[in-house]
Design a protein around this motif. Structure first.
Motif: not given
Lengths: 307, 305
Positions: B292-304
């Motif tokens: 994932x490129x965008x920090x928000x995506x990275x953050x979300x994916x790291x949680x789920x």
């Protein structure tokens, strides 16, 4: 880690046969209540002032039976008007068109806000307000004339008074029923391409029925007795029929008891009918039992607890 | 991966659209206007060059607000025929709202949406938009199947009755033929033995499979799934995903709002990550999930994950 298969099979254990808790308090209460009930029945049955002979003599009298027929006719017609009108008014009330919902609101405001007795009398005297009825285009030509005297008989006035008033009450019951249906239901039907009218008829109303039927049964039972108000416009229903008799014989109490017993018989029959209607509209949600099965099942549960 | 390369719609256009909708709404008898445009309307979307049939769904700067709350702040997306697009994102990111806009369960406040080349909910004539009548919107919805998080089966009808309802009542097809097809559909979702069961007698997974069969009964060109497994017990999720996977293999165009990252990776052709009413990132599922490129995506994916 152990698996169940590895364990030695133990089989099903024997049914527990414990001595149930004894409810001595209930037994004492049962004896006391039975004693009081027996005493009450005994004293009523042997009280000559109740006039059991008179009740017996008049119970199956032709004029009384005619009165019952009239009461039933009024109840059925008024309830049909009430349910049909109530559904229409409820759907109107929930319409997105403010004019239509406003009209429905106004109707309920007027007909629920005035005593039904007054409404019956007003319908009976409507000929004083509007002597002739004409069918035609407002402000335009008329096609048919009616004399209010011929059109609004006591029976018609009774039906109008009871039925139009009932429609106001039923509309609130139907509206509550419609609102009780999960909005997801109309949403799913909408997504399938169903029209608003079809959604109402095929999806919402059948489910609303589960909520609508119990209070409607209540209303019907109530109507059976409210219909006795038509005695004020000399319509020969059950109450008016016994009034005619006791005005002549002065056997007021026994004759009123005749009417009361008949009203009780009729409401009992309606209660049974209501049970089956509720079961029909609860299909898919409740388990199906006949009234007898449910009664027996209840007895078993009670028996199991207290025996 | 970012969405910047899509044609942006001039602000004025959007406002015009809103005005036109407003006008249609406030005129109690907007019928006249709509009827006047009847003749010229149908081809407009394609003549404008925007809703070419190469896209099953095309969203252009879609805006939606509930009162003051802005839920969608300009969504641009395209879905090709046969594509399976999965949409992920945190609660309140507008994924479900966007899905509901596609079959006009929610009205857009701005932007344009085409399904199969047809503008959804409105008719365009020149620069003006005319609101469609209830009947016409209903006709559009027939080609779009929708599956809900809470199943929303009709509880007073059997499984078979649920599947048969729309073809009989909406399309007016003969019952015998519809019944035959409905039975085949229930077999397809593995519920041939549950045809006469009421929804209350079925497990959540079975209910959702009936719901999928019900949507398929209208032979839709596009299927929308709104978190179809979120209300299910974990052990029942698999059977529903399996049916959806089969559907995807059969070539159905699908938009799936989901939290099942595994399903998105395995079955999806594209993956969209939404947050705060905008598309934050999109691309091939494998790329987005693993890199994932965008920090928000990275953050979300790291949680789920």
């Amino acid at each position: 880690m152990t698996l169940t298969e590895e364990k030695t099979p133990r089989g099903r254990p024997a049914e527990i046969k414990a001595v149930p808790v004894r409810h001595y308090g209930r037994w004492i209460a049962a004896v006391l209540i039975a004693y009081v009930a027996l005493w009450a029945i005994h004293s009523v049955a042997n009280n000559e002032r109740f006039g059991w002979d008179t009740i017996n003599a008049w119970f199956w009298d032709g004029s009384i039976l005619d009165g019952i027929v009239m009461t039933l006719e009024l109840t059925v017609i008024a309830m049909l008007m009430g349910v049909a009108g109530g559904v229409v008014l409820a759907v109107m009330r929930l319409s997105p068109n403010p004019l239509i919902s406003g009209v429905a609101w106004l109707y309920v405001w007027v007909f629920r806000g005035t005593p039904v007795l007054v409404q019956i009398i007003l319908w009976f005297y409507v000929k004083a307000l509007i002597p002739t009825f004409s069918l035609g285009i407002p402000f335009g030509p008329t096609f048919v004339h009616f004399n209010a005297n011929d059109l609004i008989t006591a029976f018609v006035a009774g039906c109008l008074g009871l039925g139009l008033n009932e429609a106001a009450y039923m509309s609130e019951i139907v509206r509550a029923g419609i609102l009780s249906v999960d909005p997801g239901q109309s949403e799913a039907a909408t997504a399938l391409g169903m029209s608003r009218a079809k959604i109402m008829r095929r999806v919402v109303l059948p489910q609303a029925m589960r909520v609508i039927i119990p209070p409607t049964g209540n209303e019907t039972i109530s109507m059976l007795k409210t219909s006795s108000l038509v005695s004020v416009i000399a319509l020969a229903d059950l109450l008016y029929s016994v009034q005619i008799v006791y005005n002549r014989t002065y056997q007021t109490i026994p004759m009123l008891l005749v009417a009361s017993i008949w009203y009780l018989v009729m409401t009992s029959i309606l209660t049974v009918g209501q049970f089956y209607l509720e079961r029909y509209f609860g299909r898919g949600t409740a388990q199906r039992q006949t009234m007898l099965e449910r009664f027996v099942a209840n007895l078993r549960i009670r028996g199991g607890r207290s025996a | 991966m970012a969405t910047d390369d899509r044609p942006s719609v001039a602000k004025a256009d959007t406002e015009d659209a809103v005005d036109a909708v407003d006008a249609a709404e406030t005129t109690a008898s907007g019928e006249d206007a709509v009827q006047a445009s009847d003749t010229a309307a149908s081809g407009d979307a394609t003549t404008a060059g925007t809703g070419a049939p190469e896209f099953m769904v095309r969203a252009e700067n879609v805006h939606k607000n509930f009162g003051r709350l802005e839920v969608l702040k300009g969504i641009d997306l395209t879905v090709r025929p046969g594509e399976v697009m999965c949409v992920i994102g945190p609660s309140g990111s507008g994924k479900s709202t966007f899905l509901r806009c596609i079959n006009h369960l929610e009205k857009l406040n701005g932007g344009r949406l085409w399904v199969n080349g047809h503008l959804v909910g409105y008719r365009q004539k020149g620069d003006r938009l005319y609101e469609m009548r209830e009947r016409e919107v209903a006709a559009q919805r027939r080609d779009i199947g929708m599956v809900f998080q809470r199943f929303n089966l009709f509880p007073h009808m059997t499984a078979l009755g649920n599947v048969m309802e729309a073809p009989v009542q909406v399309k007016g097809l003969p019952k015998a033929r519809v019944r035959e097809r409905a039975v085949a559909l229930l077999e397809r979702v593995g519920l041939a033995d549950k045809m006469d069961a009421y929804p209350g007698q079925l497990s959540g997974g079975q209910q959702q499979r009936v719901a999928i069969a019900r949507a398929l009964a209208m032979e839709p060109a596009l299927m929308l799934f709104d978190e179809p497994t979120s209300a299910l017990d974990p052990e029942l999720v698999g059977e529903v995903l399996e049916v959806m996977k089969q559907l995807a293999l059969d070539g159905m165009t699908m938009i799936v709002v989901t939290h099942e990252i595994g399903f998105a990776r395995e079955v999806g052709d594209s993956l969209v990550f939404m947050d705060g009413g905008v598309v934050v990132e999109q691309g091939r599922p494998r790329d987005v999930i693993e890199n994932p490129q965008h920090p928000r995506t990275q953050d979300f994916l790291s949680k789920v994950l």
